[in-house]
Design an enzyme around this catalytic site. Structure first.
Site, short mmCIF file in Angstrom:
data_model
loop_
_atom_site.label_atom_id
_atom_site.label_comp_id
_atom_site.label_asym_id
_atom_site.label_seq_id
_atom_site.Cartn_x
_atom_site.Cartn_y
_atom_site.Cartn_z
N ASP A 133 0.81 -1.22 0.00
CA ASP A 133 0.00 0.00 0.00
C ASP A 133 0.84 1.27 0.00
O ASP A 133 0.59 2.18 -0.80
CB ASP A 133 -0.95 0.01 1.20
CG ASP A 133 -1.95 -1.12 1.18
OD1 ASP A 133 -1.96 -1.91 0.21
OD2 ASP A 133 -2.74 -1.23 2.14
N ASP A 176 -2.14 5.80 -3.13
CA ASP A 176 -1.59 4.57 -2.57
C ASP A 176 -0.88 3.81 -3.68
O ASP A 176 -1.38 3.73 -4.82
CB ASP A 176 -2.70 3.68 -1.99
CG ASP A 176 -3.14 4.11 -0.60
OD1 ASP A 176 -2.78 5.21 -0.18
OD2 ASP A 176 -3.87 3.32 0.04
#
Length: 361
Positions: free
Chosen positions: A115, A193
């Site tokens: 992430d 992200d």
């Protein structure tokens, strides 16, 4: 040809040699904040808070222990397949923190290194995440990143976002099926992200989502320069936060596509030369009491090379489909990791894959 730099990864399928795996140590379930109005189905974040004992609380030991067993099984498979696994030092997420403009009661965890970080060639890129509770998530990785940097890797951090209230649509409501798509993050500053992007050599596929805005996509394209092309896919799910349950390249010319989240007739034209692999409907998830991950979490697979692929063992229809498509699935139990909001792809960060930068289109 092997490279002297320990960091070298250009796509999702070259032979995997070294990987960072997430940790569950110190995991905290964050308290609800504005971004969660869009990243979880209505009411489900608060329901999950009740199951874990409240937002800003440590995950219950039973959930951590069950997930840890699945994680250890996953690591055993990686090592048995010849992959060097790197693990994190002690982590700490219980402390609250903030800026002059906002505060949160705790961090989250380091379960999902995919992430906050992206590896492009020999560069480790720290991304400007939109979730306030993840503002300091990079810290547990710093000892490894310093090691890689001293050995020759590039190490870059995108501009740290302010995450002011101006970034978020505080009046956000989930759009109806006949309304234009909208997300909880606006265009106040670049945010994204890393898990909203997948790599195919010189071509990077990404999406706008509730954690990634157009400014973030623009920043990434300008940072990578003319040697790369960033293609934006339109996700049909208003709850979308990451691309790796939607669009997963498995090998040159082959990509797994989610028919619920993508209009296959509106994909970038360069994909017309690729095989679009449409998976069977997912087997319902039974090992996740928090129920916050997508029912399509089984598509969050990890390629060890162009054939070997690690897949959740309960997704038997997907495993059979992958065999029919010429892959070699390696089943692994991982549903008990889902309460920490990730599966195989999320739980890893490719550090080294044996291969060179190429164009596949």
């Amino acid at each position: 040809m092997p490279t002297a730099c320990p960091v070298n990864s250009h796509n999702e399928w070259d032979p995997l040699e070294e990987v960072i795996v997430g940790t569950l140590e110190g995991a905290m379930f964050p308290a609800w904040n504005t971004i969660n109005v869009a990243t979880a189905p209505p009411g489900e974040w608060l329901a999950a808070e009740r199951r874990v004992g409240g937002g800003g609380s440590p995950y219950p030991p039973a959930l951590v222990e069950a997930a840890q067993r699945d994680l250890e099984g996953f690591i055993q498979i990686l090592e048995a397949e010849g992959v060097r696994v790197r693990r994190l030092d002690r982590t700490h997420f219980a402390a609250g923190f903030g800026t002059p403009e906002w505060q949160v009661s705790s961090g989250f965890c380091a379960a999902n290194p995919r992430d906050p970080f992206m590896v492009i060639g020999n560069e480790i890129l720290e991304t400007p995440m939109a979730d306030r509770s993840r503002y300091f998530e990079a810290w547990p990785y710093r000892p490894l990143f310093k090691e890689y940097f001293k050995a020759g890797a590039k190490w870059t951090a995108a501009p740290k976002p302010q995450l002011l209230d101006d970034l978020y649509d505080r009046q956000y409501t989930v759009p109806a099926p006949d309304e234009p798509m909208r997300f909880v993050v606006g265009e106040f500053e670049p945010v994204f992200d890393a898990a909203d992007f997948v790599r195919c050599g010189r071509d990077i596929f990404g999406q706008k989502s509730n954690v990634t805005n157009q400014l973030g996509i623009d920043w990434l394209q300008r940072h990578l320069g003319e040697g790369y092309r960033v293609h934006v896919l339109e996700n049909l799910s208003p709850e979308t936060i990451h691309i790796d349950t939607t669009f997963m390249p498995l090998a040159p010319g082959k990509v797994l596509v989610n028919p619920d989240f993508l209009d296959l007739d509106r994909l970038p034209s360069l994909l017309k030369r690729w095989d679009l692999l449409v998976p069977p409907p997912p087997v319902p998830i039974v090992g996740d009491p928090l129920q916050l991950v997508s029912e399509w979490a089984g598509l969050n697979v990890l390629m060890l090379d162009e054939e070997r692929i690690i897949v959740e063992k309960r997704q038997e229809p997907l495993i059979q489909a992958l065999k029919n498509w010429g892959f070699k699935p390696i089943p692994c139990a991982f549903e008990r990791y889902y309460p920490f909001l990730g599966s195989f792809h999320c739980a890893t960060l490719d550090i080294r894959r044996r291969g060179e930068l190429q164009s596949y289109f």
